[in-house]
Each structure stands twice: as C-alpha cells, then as structure tokens.
Design a protein around this motif. Structure first.
Motif, PDB file in Angstrom:
ATOM      1  N   PRO A   1       0.827  -1.207   0.000  1.00 52.97           N
ATOM      2  CA  PRO A   1       0.000   0.000   0.000  1.00 52.97           C
ATOM      3  C   PRO A   1       0.867   1.265   0.000  1.00 52.97           C
ATOM      4  CG  PRO A   1      -0.769  -1.568   1.651  1.00 52.97           C
ATOM      5  CD  PRO A   1       0.554  -2.080   1.165  1.00 52.97           C
ATOM      6  N   GLY A   2       0.442   2.251  -0.793  1.00 48.40           N
ATOM      7  CA  GLY A   2       1.167   3.512  -0.836  1.00 48.40           C
ATOM      8  C   GLY A   2       2.494   3.443  -1.551  1.00 48.40           C
ATOM      9  N   LEU A   3       2.690   2.421  -2.389  1.00 48.39           N
ATOM     10  CA  LEU A   3       3.933   2.280  -3.144  1.00 48.39           C
ATOM     11  C   LEU A   3       3.622   2.225  -4.637  1.00 48.39           C
ATOM     12  CD1 LEU A   3       5.861  -0.383  -1.025  1.00 48.39           C
ATOM     13  CD2 LEU A   3       6.223   2.114  -1.054  1.00 48.39           C
ATOM     14  N   ALA A   4       4.509   2.816  -5.443  1.00 47.82           N
ATOM     15  CA  ALA A   4       4.373   2.795  -6.898  1.00 47.82           C
ATOM     16  C   ALA A   4       5.717   2.417  -7.509  1.00 47.82           C
ATOM     17  CB  ALA A   4       3.929   4.161  -7.411  1.00 47.82           C
ATOM     18  N   GLU A   5       5.673   1.569  -8.521  1.00 42.02           N
ATOM     19  CA  GLU A   5       6.882   1.163  -9.221  1.00 42.02           C
ATOM     20  C   GLU A   5       7.021   1.950 -10.517  1.00 42.02           C
ATOM     21  OE1 GLU A   5       6.950  -3.005  -9.915  1.00 42.02           O
ATOM     22  OE2 GLU A   5       7.399  -3.517  -7.828  1.00 42.02           O
ATOM     23  N   VAL A   6       8.259   2.372 -10.800  1.00 50.52           N
ATOM     24  CA  VAL A   6       8.586   3.048 -12.055  1.00 50.52           C
ATOM     25  C   VAL A   6       9.615   2.172 -12.767  1.00 50.52           C
ATOM     26  CG1 VAL A   6       9.399   5.171 -13.129  1.00 50.52           C
ATOM     27  CG2 VAL A   6       8.201   5.274 -10.933  1.00 50.52           C
ATOM     28  N   PRO A   7       9.179   1.237 -13.608  1.00 48.32           N
ATOM     29  CA  PRO A   7      10.113   0.284 -14.223  1.00 48.32           C
ATOM     30  C   PRO A   7      11.232   0.946 -15.016  1.00 48.32           C
ATOM     31  CG  PRO A   7       7.841  -0.435 -14.522  1.00 48.32           C
ATOM     32  CD  PRO A   7       7.775   0.937 -13.956  1.00 48.32           C
TER      33      PRO A   7
ATOM     34  N   GLY B   1      13.761   1.982 -12.575  1.00 49.81           N
ATOM     35  CA  GLY B   1      14.147   0.995 -11.565  1.00 49.81           C
ATOM     36  C   GLY B   1      13.875   1.470 -10.150  1.00 49.81           C
ATOM     37  N   LEU B   2      12.796   2.224  -9.960  1.00 47.33           N
ATOM     38  CA  LEU B   2      12.503   2.817  -8.652  1.00 47.33           C
ATOM     39  C   LEU B   2      11.171   2.317  -8.103  1.00 47.33           C
ATOM     40  CD1 LEU B   2      13.389   6.586  -9.278  1.00 47.33           C
ATOM     41  CD2 LEU B   2      14.827   4.852  -8.179  1.00 47.33           C
ATOM     42  N   THR B   3      11.108   2.220  -6.789  1.00 43.37           N
ATOM     43  CA  THR B   3       9.847   2.055  -6.071  1.00 43.37           C
ATOM     44  C   THR B   3       9.715   3.252  -5.136  1.00 43.37           C
ATOM     45  OG1 THR B   3       9.930  -0.355  -6.176  1.00 43.37           O
ATOM     46  CG2 THR B   3       8.525   0.625  -4.483  1.00 43.37           C
ATOM     47  N   LEU B   4       8.647   4.032  -5.328  1.00 43.35           N
ATOM     48  CA  LEU B   4       8.480   5.290  -4.605  1.00 43.35           C
ATOM     49  C   LEU B   4       7.233   5.244  -3.736  1.00 43.35           C
ATOM     50  CD1 LEU B   4       9.262   7.741  -7.563  1.00 43.35           C
ATOM     51  CD2 LEU B   4      10.812   7.034  -5.723  1.00 43.35           C
ATOM     52  N   ARG B   5       7.316   5.913  -2.602  1.00 43.90           N
ATOM     53  CA  ARG B   5       6.161   5.995  -1.710  1.00 43.90           C
ATOM     54  C   ARG B   5       5.300   7.192  -2.120  1.00 43.90           C
ATOM     55  NH1 ARG B   5       4.437   3.574   2.421  1.00 43.90           N
ATOM     56  NH2 ARG B   5       6.358   2.347   2.604  1.00 43.90           N
ATOM     57  N   THR B   6       3.991   6.990  -2.184  1.00 49.62           N
ATOM     58  CA  THR B   6       3.049   8.046  -2.547  1.00 49.62           C
ATOM     59  C   THR B   6       2.199   8.422  -1.334  1.00 49.62           C
ATOM     60  OG1 THR B   6       1.335   6.494  -3.271  1.00 49.62           O
ATOM     61  CG2 THR B   6       2.959   7.188  -4.910  1.00 49.62           C
ATOM     62  N   ALA B   7       1.637   9.613  -1.372  1.00 41.99           N
ATOM     63  CA  ALA B   7       0.812  10.073  -0.250  1.00 41.99           C
ATOM     64  C   ALA B   7      -0.624   9.595  -0.362  1.00 41.99           C
ATOM     65  CB  ALA B   7       0.856  11.598  -0.169  1.00 41.99           C
ATOM     66  N   VAL B   8      -1.032   9.193  -1.566  1.00 39.23           N
ATOM     67  CA  VAL B   8      -2.402   8.705  -1.768  1.00 39.23           C
ATOM     68  C   VAL B   8      -2.335   7.302  -2.351  1.00 39.23           C
ATOM     69  CG1 VAL B   8      -3.373  11.010  -2.082  1.00 39.23           C
ATOM     70  CG2 VAL B   8      -2.489   9.777  -4.058  1.00 39.23           C
ATOM     71  N   PRO B   9      -3.351   6.470  -2.079  1.00 45.41           N
ATOM     72  CA  PRO B   9      -3.325   5.097  -2.586  1.00 45.41           C
ATOM     73  C   PRO B   9      -3.546   5.041  -4.091  1.00 45.41           C
ATOM     74  CG  PRO B   9      -5.390   5.529  -1.452  1.00 45.41           C
ATOM     75  CD  PRO B   9      -4.517   6.733  -1.218  1.00 45.41           C
ATOM     76  N   TRP B  10      -3.049   3.986  -4.689  1.00 46.31           N
ATOM     77  CA  TRP B  10      -3.254   3.745  -6.119  1.00 46.31           C
ATOM     78  C   TRP B  10      -4.749   3.597  -6.393  1.00 46.31           C
ATOM     79  CZ3 TRP B  10       0.840   3.772  -9.481  1.00 46.31           C
ATOM     80  CH2 TRP B  10       0.565   3.429 -10.812  1.00 46.31           C
ATOM     81  N   ARG B  11      -5.196   4.074  -7.556  1.00 46.97           N
ATOM     82  CA  ARG B  11      -6.610   3.941  -7.916  1.00 46.97           C
ATOM     83  C   ARG B  11      -6.722   3.389  -9.341  1.00 46.97           C
ATOM     84  NH1 ARG B  11      -5.526   9.470  -8.456  1.00 46.97           N
ATOM     85  NH2 ARG B  11      -5.983  10.283 -10.564  1.00 46.97           N
ATOM     86  N   ALA B  12      -7.880   2.861  -9.650  1.00 49.07           N
ATOM     87  CA  ALA B  12      -8.111   2.295 -10.972  1.00 49.07           C
ATOM     88  C   ALA B  12      -7.957   3.373 -12.041  1.00 49.07           C
ATOM     89  CB  ALA B  12      -9.512   1.688 -11.041  1.00 49.07           C
TER      90      ALA B  12
END
Length: 352
Positions: free
Chosen positions: A248-254, A257-268
């Motif tokens: 939760p609260g993580l986004a991958e940028v392939p 090569g980064l995994t970044l923490r976001t302030a809002v949850p991922w949405r559809a």
C-alpha cells in the motif's frame, strides 16, 4: 450572469464536444494544445459557426438550441469576440473602426461613445491612424475598443497576446486584467499558455482533442491534474509510466528501476506518475524516496538550472528525470556529476 455552453460539432474527422459554464466575475480559461478545438468553440458561441447539436445560453437567453431550432445571428447575441488577428478593417482609421460598431446610435452619441472608448483604451493619439500604422499593442487595444463598442454581455478572448513579444505581452496583460475587472459579464479566455491562464483566470476547462474536461479551479488543476494531458498542460515536467508497488502507498517506475512511496493510494485507471521539476531536490541519505542519480546535463535558464538526471537503476532508453534548482543551490553542490535526489510522497501525482 452566466454563459452555459453544451455543444457538439464535427469538422471532417475532428469532433468537438464541449460542456462548460462561465460566470461573471470569474474569467474561465479554455486551456489546451494547438488544434484541440479552443478557437472553434469560441466561433460556435459567437454565432460564426453553427454546432451540429446542443445548447448555448447567456444570462437566461437561449442563443442556440438544436432541438428548439434556435440559432440567433451574431449581431443579436451580444457576445464580443477578440480574434487572434484582431480583424480590424485595414482601410479605416482607428476612430472609424470603433464608430462603425456604433451605427445604432445617432451621430452625436456615436461621437461621444467613440471618444470615450478611445480614452479608455488610451488611443486618442492614434485615432486618425490606420491599422498598418499601429504597433502590435495598439492594434490589440483598437480591436478591444471595437469589441466593447457593441456593449457585449460576454467577452471571448482568442489568445489575445499570441502576436506580441514577451515584454509587450506582460504590459498589455496587466492592462487587460484591469479592464476585465470592471467588465460585468462572463469572460472566456482561450490560451495554450498555462502561465497566462493562471495569472488571469480563477477557473479552467481543459480541452484535449476536441473534448472538454469539467471546469474546475485553477489552483485545483495545478495541485491535482488527474489526467496526463492536464498535467502536461499544467507544466508538469516529469511524466513516467508507473504501476502499483508491492505494498500500500507504493508505486513502481520500471523505466527508472525505482519504487516510490506516494501520499495517496493507487486507484483504478492510473497509468503514470507525475511530479514537477522544482519538487525534486538534492537529498540526504535515509530520506524518503531518495535515490542515487547520474547527472546527464545541466541547462542554465535566466534564474534557475534545469538538471537532467538518470537514476542509477534506469533502463538504457529511459527518459531523464528533470530537477529545477536555483543557480546558487546548484553551484553549492559538492559533486555535480552524481547526487542523491528525492521527491516527497505528497509531490507525486497519480495520473490517468
């Protein structure tokens, strides 16, 4: 007083589908890239083009309604349209260009009203000149005086500064803003310049490929553009494909090569991470969303440095990451070939 526009029109393969309301006291920006339908929308509102279907209403009066077969001619709509080209009559003086729009008045009143508009737009000394003898700024003021002569209930501005240099644009923008502050009706300001739109319009409607997004506050657009196209128009310097992260609260940028923490949850519907170049900053070890980068290039602007970075884990063809710093902050860095950069979670935008 409000101007409500709900229309559709097809121009060959291009389809215009816009829906917005502009209210008095709050200029509404129609913001979009060239060719997205901004000028076409104004022509439909002014009565120059006829929509295929829909409805246009100004202050309770229906200007166009395809179902009721209402289509008022331009002269009955009392909508003032300031063209990009200004559209002044080349064989008439400035004074005559204004007076010709006052034909409904008797000679004495027409002369008084013309003099009043010349004074309002500071054109008294140019009254006897022809458009070819005027500067760009004087032509713009003359065109605006002519628009105001018809006593419009709404103003439509079609990129009013596109033909002017930057110095003159700034001066005339301030003058136009003062005049619009006194205008009692709704104003629709077409622009592809986000700075111009931000300075002059509290609300904005974004157009993309002929389709409008719901109008919203300009500050809300800058803080949360929602879509990739709106983020690009708002000046977002970093747009990169992303996917949900391992928690939760993580986004991958392939690509980076980064995994970044976001302030809002991922949405559809989210496909992209966006963040502004001035939100990227040099970091200390251990900070949230800190990652090592190689400096690809540093480009000096008038008051800042645009630094192009590649995270160390980036793919070979990955796009660079943009960081904007004050010149003194860049000069103070001990190593300007490699650095640790970071982006705060609250500065990451999830875009559809």
């Amino acid at each position: 007083m409000a101007l409500t526009v709900q229309i559709q029109k097809r121009y060959g393969d291009f389809r215009l589908d816009v829906d917005f309301t502009a209210e008095d006291g709050q200029a509404l920006a129609l913001l979009g890239a060239s060719g997205c339908g901004k000028s076409a929308t104004l022509k439909c509102v002014a009565g120059i083009d006829r929509p295929d279907r829909g409805r246009i209403e100004l202050d309770g009066q229906v200007l166009f309604d395809s179902e009721a077969d209402i289509d008022l001619p331009p002269q009955r709509r009392r909508v003032g349209l300031l063209f990009q080209s200004y559209a002044l009559f080349p064989n008439m003086t400035v004074e005559r260009n204004i007076a010709v729009c006052l034909g409904r008045l008797d000679r004495r009143e027409r002369r008084r009203r013309t003099a009043e508009l010349l004074a309002l737009l500071r054109l008294e000394e140019q009254a006897a000149l022809h458009p070819r003898q005027l500067s760009g700024g004087q032509r713009q003021r003359a065109a605006l005086a002519r628009v105001l002569a018809a006593e419009p209930r709404a103003l439509l501005l079609d990129e009013p500064f596109s033909a002017l240099d930057s110095f003159l644009r700034q001066q005339l923008e301030e003058e136009l803003r003062d005049l619009l502050d006194r205008f009692p009706g709704p104003v629709v300001w077409v622009s592809h310049d986000r700075g111009e739109a931000c300075r002059n319009c509290p609300r904005v409607c974004v157009l993309e490929a002929g389709r409008s997004s719901p109008a919203r506050g300009m500050a809300a657009l800058m803080a949360d553009p929602v879509t990739v196209s709106a983020a690009r128009l708002s000046g977002c310097g970093n747009l990169v494909p992303a996917r949900p992260g391992p928690g939760p609260g993580l986004a991958e940028v392939p690509a980076w090569g980064l995994t970044l923490r976001t302030a809002v949850p991922w949405r559809a519907g989210v496909t992209t991470l966006g963040f502004r170049a001035n939100r990227v900053r040099p970091a200390e070890a251990g900070e949230v969303n800190a990652f090592p980068c190689r400096v690809v290039r540093a480009v000096e602007d008038a008051f800042s440095i645009l630094v192009l970075l590649l995270p160390e884990g980036a793919e070979p063809e990955a796009p660079p990451l943009r960081m904007e710093l004050p010149g003194e902050a860049w000069a103070a860095l001990p190593d300007r070939t490699r650095l640790l950069a970071s982006i705060r979670p609250e500065d990451l935008m999830l875009l559809e």
